[in-house]
Design an enzyme around this catalytic site. Structure first.
Site, mmCIF file in Angstrom:
data_model
loop_
_atom_site.group_PDB
_atom_site.id
_atom_site.type_symbol
_atom_site.label_atom_id
_atom_site.label_comp_id
_atom_site.label_asym_id
_atom_site.label_seq_id
_atom_site.Cartn_x
_atom_site.Cartn_y
_atom_site.Cartn_z
ATOM 1 N N LYS A 151 0.847 -1.208 0.000
ATOM 2 C CA LYS A 151 0.000 0.000 0.000
ATOM 3 C C LYS A 151 0.877 1.251 0.000
ATOM 4 C CE LYS A 151 -3.837 -2.450 2.177
ATOM 5 N NZ LYS A 151 -4.729 -2.720 3.293
ATOM 6 N N GLN A 196 -4.707 -1.829 9.583
ATOM 7 C CA GLN A 196 -4.701 -3.137 8.924
ATOM 8 C C GLN A 196 -5.289 -4.198 9.865
ATOM 9 O OE1 GLN A 196 -3.862 -3.506 5.741
ATOM 10 N NE2 GLN A 196 -4.053 -5.723 5.651
ATOM 11 N N ASP A 213 -11.046 2.627 3.658
ATOM 12 C CA ASP A 213 -11.381 1.203 3.526
ATOM 13 C C ASP A 213 -12.890 1.010 3.360
ATOM 14 O OD1 ASP A 213 -9.354 -0.683 3.478
ATOM 15 O OD2 ASP A 213 -9.092 -0.708 5.659
#
Ligand code: GUN
Length: 286
Positions: free
Chosen positions: A53, A97, A120
């Site tokens: 990422k 995460q 997200d």
């Protein structure tokens, strides 16, 4: 007849060219889109995802922050970091995460993230927005699957889409995006009785169960579009999806390979959400 292979790497590259242009336009106006990624603990797969990422941000000229916290970080320390990022004008989007260590409540973490920076798309406000057709940030993997279908010319409206898997990260949002695109949607799980009865009726089949090669050639309708979100190791240690690629490609009309299908799209869509968030701060984004 063999299926058309959907090249996720090539499609991700096309999308990245568009994102680079939008990033450059923002930078010309003094705004550098910024993404922060928090990782708590040492999960090896998470470390690789997070590194990728950050790398994608660098390649496209975004500002990024890679925040590493030890596995024993108290929940309150993580929540304080989230609060800091919520208020940091250099950061247009961030994520924690998953999974987080067991002593941390992941629901509390998701709720603490400002929905306007939740790139997200996991905050309940954004999940609700997606469910009611007012999407703000689409979860990256299912949105990447939608892009793969769109860029491959697969029509969705009126078609029967079957999603196998009901996770919050992939299955449920995937079903909602397909519904929003006017598909008739069935959601199955790996426990569905006579799963093949459903998958065989699918014009579009999206599989996200984490079970290696569970979809076999006889479970697929001839000509169907098959999107494989799985990432597993087979008996020889080779990467493989949830779909038996060699068998299903002889039946399907379109199919994504593993690796090189859905994977490259997920991170690209995270950058897309971050760029969109930065555009919103100066009124040019939707
Ligand atoms: N773990 C596995 N996939 C994801 C993802 O898309 N976002 C976050 N935050 N964690 C994940």
């Amino acid at each position: 007849m063999s299926a058309q292979i959907i090249d996720g790497k090539a499609i991700a590259q096309q999308v990245r060219v568009e994102l680079k242009a939008r990033t450059d336009a923002l930078k010309a106006r003094g705004i550098t889109p910024g993404l922060a990624v928090i990782i708590v603990g040492e999960d090896p797969a998470s470390k690789i995802y997070v590194a990728n990422k950050i790398k994608a941000c660098a390649e496209l000229g975004l500002h990024s922050e890679h925040i590493v916290m030890s596995a024993d970080t108290p929940e309150a320390t993580l929540l304080a970091k989230i609060d800091e990022l919520n208020n940091d004008p250099k950061i247009h989007g961030f994520l924690v995460q998953l999974p987080v260590p067991k002593h941390i409540d992941s629901n509390k973490v998701l709720l603490a993230i400002d929905p306007d920076k939740d790139v997200d798309g996991f905050h309940p406000v954004n999940v609700g927005a997606l469910a009611t057709g007012n999407m703000r940030f689409a979860p990256c993997t299912p949105w990447g699957c939608m892009k793969l279908l769109e860029k491959s010319g697969v029509s969705i409206e009126g078609k029967h889409a079957v999603v196998v898997g009901r996770s919050n990260i992939v299955g449920k949002p995937m079903a909602l995006l397909l519904l929003q695109a006017n598909a008739t949607v069935t959601i199955c799980t790996s426990k569905t009785v006579d799963l093949a009865k459903f998958t065989r009726d699918a014009d579009i089949l999206v599989v996200a169960t984490g079970r290696a090669k569970m979809i076999t050639g006889d479970m697929v309708k001839p000509g169907a579009a098959v999107i494989d979100v799985g990432m597993n190791r087979d008996e020889n240690g080779k990467l493989c999806g949830d779909v038996d690629f060699d068998a299903v490609k002889e039946v399907a009309g379109w199919i994504t390979p593993v690796p090189g299908g859905v994977g490259p799209m997920t991170i690209t869509m995270l950058v897309a959400n971050t760029v969109q968030s930065a555009e919103r701060t100066q009124g040019s984004g939707k």
